[in-house]
Design an enzyme around this catalytic site. Sequence first.
Site, PDB file in Angstrom:
ATOM      1  N   ASN A   8       0.829  -1.194   0.000  1.00 25.96           N
ATOM      2  CA  ASN A   8       0.000   0.000   0.000  1.00 25.96           C
ATOM      3  C   ASN A   8       0.875   1.261   0.000  1.00 25.96           C
ATOM      4  OD1 ASN A   8      -1.912   1.969   0.421  1.00 25.96           O
ATOM      5  ND2 ASN A   8      -3.146   0.731   1.792  1.00 25.96           N
ATOM      6  N   ASP A   9       1.490   1.565   1.141  1.00 26.26           N
ATOM      7  CA  ASP A   9       2.282   2.806   1.224  1.00 26.26           C
ATOM      8  C   ASP A   9       3.390   2.863   0.174  1.00 26.26           C
ATOM      9  OD1 ASP A   9       0.760   3.424   3.388  1.00 26.26           O
ATOM     10  OD2 ASP A   9       2.259   2.885   4.886  1.00 26.26           O
ATOM     11  N   VAL A  10       3.995   1.711  -0.127  1.00 29.89           N
ATOM     12  CA  VAL A  10       5.167   1.729  -1.016  1.00 29.89           C
ATOM     13  C   VAL A  10       4.780   1.976  -2.477  1.00 29.89           C
ATOM     14  CG1 VAL A  10       6.556   0.288   0.509  1.00 29.89           C
ATOM     15  CG2 VAL A  10       5.219  -0.787  -1.320  1.00 29.89           C
TER      16      VAL A  10
END
Length: 466
Positions: free
Chosen positions: A392-394
């Site tokens: 997600n964040d990456v």
Amino acid sequence: MENLRDAVVDLVYLVCAVVIILGLKRLSSPRTARSGNQLVAAGLLVAVGVTLLDPHIHWRPANIAVMLIGTVVGAAGSIYLARVVPMTAMPQMVALFNGMGGATAALVAVAEFQRFVASGAVTAGERVSVAFGTTVGSVAFTGSVIAFLKLQELMTGRPVRFPLQIPLNVAVVAGIVAMWAWLLGFAGSSASVWIMFGLALLFGILLVLPVGGADMPVVISVLNSMTGLAAAAAGFVLENQILVVAGALVGASGSLLTILMSRAMNRSLANVLFGAYRTRAAGAAVAEAKPIRETTVEDTAVLLAYANLVIIVPGYGLAVAQAQHELAELANELEKRGVEVKFAIHPVAGRMPGHMNVLLAEANIPYDKLYEMEQINEEFQRADVALVVGANDVVNPAARTDPSSPLYGMPILNADQAKNVIVLKRSMRPGFAGVENELFHMPQTRMLFGDAKETLKRLVEAGKSV
Ligand code: NAP
């Protein structure tokens, strides 16, 4: 005779130090990491064993009992935890072990100071080692305990702020500095060491409370290097060379890991540790009702089967789902069809550096299919499908475009540049940083909801009938 034993012990320590360093060197590649780990463990085991030959040990029954009980309880506890703790909970386990190391170093420093005082004058070098070991070991201990509680969700993972927090921090640090001055400048007394011990324990708590859960792995790495330094100080106090070497190695590797992680997240260490004092604690972003497009397992299987290049982006969710074997099977099936499959590894995907490499290696995915961010980012443009599995964040484009995002500035994988993006996750919940992901709303993105293991299993099955 005593001199000969001293010399033998020192010689074995030297060999152990070389073995440990060679083992650490082997940790730098997944191919050699396993044997490197075994080499380090063997070096440490021999070092601990040969310490028992030290002619200065007093073989009193009480000492033997303490050593035996410590060894048995410590070894049994570690073996048990290593078996039952899942990979995803590794950061909190490291925090726990690290805390033990810090506490041990601090207690050794405090106890040895009493012995130095009882045996006459305490040298300046001994006082510096005691002050350093007591302060740094105690901070590492309580800091690690708070990190453990936060990551294990036994307390809030959010930054903790309270009234008069900064003055309290300043007062505690001033108290520690005063105790150092008393101990070093005025020969100090046991009281100065005990007060220093208490204040440092309190400071460890105060240091980690305002750090958010998302930054905890970096903090654990910092505390880890502090424990190493405290152990090295304990080595000076005990005049034990291997403890100095091992402590210095832990201190150095912890510092390097901290730098690597901070760099990969584009954060300074000061920002990680003290960022909460400048910003108001960010609440988890409330997702606006933006449109998303869902897809099905069958449609995804067709899309993948007719692609030329598929880039798989694994993330923390892959580890949670333990879906690495299903992912490997899917990659194999696609390759059999002539699809080129590559894995894009972000340096902070998952919850610790190397998390994805270890996970994929477990499923025997060849190392040459794993590409680091710099190697693969250009290739997303020519990928037919970016298959985002529990990441997600990456892959959050806000890191590039939104200066108000906590992720802003973090280098990300360019999954949004692929012709099609398929995201495997269970819901629209945010990732570790707690922010919404614009990628999920882009026109080329399709969401495939469900547990990654289950979805991948079904994708493999569906692919067989395409
Ligand atoms: P992430 O942002 O934490 O997102 C993981 C996603 O996996 C979640 O959105 C979750 O969504 C999904 N998920 C969880 N369980 C799943 C399951 N069983 N099946 C399918 N999906 C599942 O992960 P990431 O992209 O790997 O990013 C890592 C984060 O950790 C970054 O913010 C990084 O800065 C931080 N961090 C990492 C390190 C490190 O060393 N690796 C160090 C410090 C900080 P659902 O809940 O909707 O399923």
